[in-house]
Design an enzyme around this catalytic site. Structure first.
Site, PDB file in Angstrom:
ATOM      1  N   CYS A 112       0.810  -1.228   0.000  1.00 47.00           N
ATOM      2  CA  CYS A 112       0.000   0.000   0.000  1.00 47.00           C
ATOM      3  C   CYS A 112       0.843   1.278   0.000  1.00 47.00           C
ATOM      4  CB  CYS A 112      -0.941  -0.003   1.191  1.00 47.00           C
ATOM      5  SG  CYS A 112      -1.913  -1.504   1.294  1.00 47.00           S
ATOM      6  N   HIS A 251      -3.546   6.828   2.933  1.00 50.54           N
ATOM      7  CA  HIS A 251      -3.925   5.549   2.337  1.00 50.54           C
ATOM      8  C   HIS A 251      -5.308   5.185   2.860  1.00 50.54           C
ATOM      9  CE1 HIS A 251      -4.219   1.459   1.230  1.00 50.54           C
ATOM     10  NE2 HIS A 251      -3.927   0.968   2.420  1.00 50.54           N
ATOM     11  N   ASN A 281     -10.221  -0.743   0.122  1.00 51.25           N
ATOM     12  CA  ASN A 281      -8.768  -0.556   0.191  1.00 51.25           C
ATOM     13  C   ASN A 281      -8.169  -1.052  -1.133  1.00 51.25           C
ATOM     14  OD1 ASN A 281      -6.016  -0.932   0.588  1.00 51.25           O
ATOM     15  ND2 ASN A 281      -6.240  -1.596   2.713  1.00 51.25           N
TER      16      ASN A 281
HETATM   17  C1  LIG Z   1     -10.328  -6.533   9.675  1.00 51.71           C
HETATM   18  C2  LIG Z   1     -11.078  -5.734  10.727  1.00 51.71           C
HETATM   19  C3  LIG Z   1     -12.140  -4.872  10.052  1.00 51.71           C
HETATM   20  C4  LIG Z   1     -11.768  -6.711  11.664  1.00 51.71           C
HETATM   21  O1  LIG Z   1     -12.422  -6.011  12.690  1.00 51.71           O
HETATM   22  P1  LIG Z   1     -12.205  -6.453  14.218  1.00 51.71           P
HETATM   23  O2  LIG Z   1     -13.059  -5.600  15.038  1.00 51.71           O
HETATM   24  O3  LIG Z   1     -10.727  -6.411  14.476  1.00 51.71           O
HETATM   25  O4  LIG Z   1     -12.761  -7.917  14.190  1.00 51.71           O
HETATM   26  P2  LIG Z   1     -12.051  -9.266  14.593  1.00 51.71           P
HETATM   27  O5  LIG Z   1     -11.069  -9.684  13.555  1.00 51.71           O
HETATM   28  O6  LIG Z   1     -11.546  -9.197  16.006  1.00 51.71           O
HETATM   29  O7  LIG Z   1     -13.287 -10.222  14.558  1.00 51.71           O
HETATM   30  C5  LIG Z   1     -14.406 -10.020  15.396  1.00 51.71           C
HETATM   31  C6  LIG Z   1     -15.464 -11.027  15.000  1.00 51.71           C
HETATM   32  O8  LIG Z   1     -16.013 -10.668  13.728  1.00 51.71           O
HETATM   33  C7  LIG Z   1     -15.944 -11.784  12.843  1.00 51.71           C
HETATM   34  N1  LIG Z   1     -15.780 -11.329  11.472  1.00 51.71           N
HETATM   35  C8  LIG Z   1     -14.639 -11.134  10.774  1.00 51.71           C
HETATM   36  N2  LIG Z   1     -14.932 -10.720   9.539  1.00 51.71           N
HETATM   37  C9  LIG Z   1     -16.271 -10.627   9.451  1.00 51.71           C
HETATM   38  C10 LIG Z   1     -17.165 -10.259   8.444  1.00 51.71           C
HETATM   39  N3  LIG Z   1     -16.748  -9.863   7.225  1.00 51.71           N
HETATM   40  N4  LIG Z   1     -18.487 -10.275   8.700  1.00 51.71           N
HETATM   41  C11 LIG Z   1     -18.954 -10.658   9.908  1.00 51.71           C
HETATM   42  N5  LIG Z   1     -18.148 -11.029  10.921  1.00 51.71           N
HETATM   43  C12 LIG Z   1     -16.824 -11.018  10.691  1.00 51.71           C
HETATM   44  C13 LIG Z   1     -14.761 -12.587  13.331  1.00 51.71           C
HETATM   45  O9  LIG Z   1     -14.842 -13.922  12.917  1.00 51.71           O
HETATM   46  C14 LIG Z   1     -14.905 -12.445  14.827  1.00 51.71           C
HETATM   47  O10 LIG Z   1     -15.894 -13.332  15.279  1.00 51.71           O
HETATM   48  P3  LIG Z   1     -15.719 -14.122  16.667  1.00 51.71           P
HETATM   49  O11 LIG Z   1     -15.685 -13.037  17.709  1.00 51.71           O
HETATM   50  O12 LIG Z   1     -16.921 -14.991  16.695  1.00 51.71           O
HETATM   51  O13 LIG Z   1     -14.413 -14.846  16.544  1.00 51.71           O
HETATM   52  C15 LIG Z   1     -10.120  -4.842  11.557  1.00 51.71           C
HETATM   53  O14 LIG Z   1      -9.270  -5.643  12.344  1.00 51.71           O
HETATM   54  C16 LIG Z   1      -9.289  -3.963  10.699  1.00 51.71           C
HETATM   55  O15 LIG Z   1      -9.761  -2.986  10.156  1.00 51.71           O
HETATM   56  N6  LIG Z   1      -7.973  -4.249  10.562  1.00 51.71           N
HETATM   57  C17 LIG Z   1      -7.090  -3.527   9.680  1.00 51.71           C
HETATM   58  C18 LIG Z   1      -7.222  -4.112   8.288  1.00 51.71           C
HETATM   59  C19 LIG Z   1      -6.545  -3.279   7.246  1.00 51.71           C
HETATM   60  O16 LIG Z   1      -6.811  -2.114   7.137  1.00 51.71           O
HETATM   61  N7  LIG Z   1      -5.657  -3.914   6.484  1.00 51.71           N
HETATM   62  C20 LIG Z   1      -4.960  -3.308   5.419  1.00 51.71           C
HETATM   63  C21 LIG Z   1      -3.894  -2.413   5.929  1.00 51.71           C
HETATM   64  S1  LIG Z   1      -3.068  -1.707   4.605  1.00 51.71           S
END
Ligand SMILES: CC(C)(COP(=O)(O)OP(=O)(O)OC[C@H]1O[C@@H](n2cnc3c(N)ncnc32)[C@H](O)[C@@H]1OP(=O)(O)O)[C@@H](O)C(=O)NCCC(=O)NCCS
Length: 324
Positions: A112, A251, A281
């Site tokens: 990115c 970004h 993204n």
């Molecule tokens: C990916 C992201 C949105 C997930 O949100 P989060 O609040 O951290 O969620 P978690 O990964 O802890 O998961 C929480 C729950 O939601 C669930 N979940 C994950 N993706 C899901 C989706 N698309 N829909 C529904 N539930 C989902 C998980 O399985 C988990 O369930 P559980 O509690 O039963 O295990 C967040 O971590 C994030 O924004 N990370 C940065 C990602 C990013 O920007 N990457 C690129 C950088 S360049």
């Protein structure tokens, strides 16, 4: 006086995929995606919308705005992690597609952060030879590198391309500088394997396939801190404050990361350009697409100081400043 962006352009695939569309593919909801990421739709490539095709269309618009002919280009750099071939590079395909017969061309892999790394590199070339005209593109078709059964990742990414023509100007404007970093020790948190090795004597451990694997929570924490530190470090070095900045183009990772960044840097709402809800993204393409939209919607005026910041797999991250 110095390195300037002479023109910008962008290109998005025709096909738009909404959160409701994704509800039919994986166990998710529009409400979950919107509240956790701020993303409502993303453009997904189809037909012949390869990374280089999107790149070439974005490049043509940037060249037109710059008033530069393709044959005037000396170098083409495409920042991408989703070229449709490993060889030749997307940059070589672009070179052929737009008729940049005098340019040499290669791809840059910094996930990115690729566009910011590319602009920084172009600045070095232009400083060495003021006549240089360089095309820097950030482009992805990450839809080809997604595990469409993994709801943690498939909801986040989108496809697209953005381009900038870089050259020299005697005016007051120009590239001020950058603060770029990498940390390969944290690669596992956000990575994508190459296709399986065909050498039976060289086995790559834990090859989960050539698609994006991400530890979302960890990436989130690192992204916010890295971008904040990069911005603060750059401003301090250049003896500027956020009051000197007219627009921040970060970004477009997701809205919660951007909101945290805004909060930590105490940035007012109207100083930050955000379009993540429409595109998701788009990795290396996100900053040049946002820059092109900002430019074409008159969010950037002559004399403005624009701050960019990025974070991505590697890890790679950084910030840079351009006076328009
Ligand atoms: C990916 C992201 C949105 C997930 O949100 P989060 O609040 O951290 O969620 P978690 O990964 O802890 O998961 C929480 C729950 O939601 C669930 N979940 C994950 N993706 C899901 C989706 N698309 N829909 C529904 N539930 C989902 C998980 O399985 C988990 O369930 P559980 O509690 O039963 O295990 C967040 O971590 C994030 O924004 N990370 C940065 C990602 C990013 O920007 N990457 C690129 C950088 S360049």
């Amino acid at each position: 006086m110095g390195t300037v962006i002479l023109g910008t352009g962008s290109c998005l695939p025709r096909n738009v995929v909404t959160n409701s569309d994704l509800e039919k593919i994986v166990d998710t909801t529009d409400e979950w995606i919107t509240s956790r990421t701020g993303i409502q739709s993303r453009h997904i490539a189809s037909g012949d919308e390869y990374t280089y095709k999107l790149s070439a269309r974005a490049a043509e618009k940037a060249l037109e705005m710059a008033g530069v002919g393709a044959e005037e280009l000396d170098l083409i750099v495409v920042a991408t992690i989703s070229s449709h071939m490993l060889m030749p590079s997307s940059a070589c395909f672009v070179q052929n597609e737009i008729g940049a017969t005098n340019a040499f061309a290669w791809d840059l892999n910094a996930a990115c952060s690729g566009f910011l790394y590319g602009i920084d590199l172009a600045d070095k070339y232009v400083r060495a030879d003021k006549k240089s005209k360089i095309l820097v593109i950030g482009a992805e078709t990450l839809s080809t590198r997604i595990n469409w059964e993994d709801r943690n990742t498939c909801i986040i990414f989108g496809d697209g391309a953005g381009a900038a023509v870089v050259g020299y100007s005697e005016s007051e404007s120009g590239y001020i500088g950058s603060n770029l970093s990498s940390d390969g020790s944290l690669w596992k948190l956000l990575h994508m394997h190459a296709p399986e090795s065909t050498n039976p004597n060289l086995k790559v451990p834990d090859n989960t396939g050539a698609h994006i694997v991400m530890e979302g929570r960890e990436v989130f924490k690192h992204a916010v801190k890295a971008m904040e530190d990069a911005v603060r470090g750059l401003l301090e070095r250049e003896q500027l404050t956020l009051d000197d900045i007219n627009l921040v183009i970060p970004h477009q990772a997701n809205i919660r990361i951007l909101n945290k960044l805004k909060e930590r840097l105490q940035l007012p709402e109207d100083k930050v350009f955000i379009n993540v809800s429409d595109y998701g993204n788009t990795s290396a393409a996100s900053i040049p697409i946002a820059l092109d939209e900002a430019k074409r919607s008159n969010r950037i005026s002559s004399g403005d100081t624009v701050l960019f910041c990025s974070f991505g797999g590697g890890f790679t991250w950084g910030a840079s400043l351009i006076k328009w």
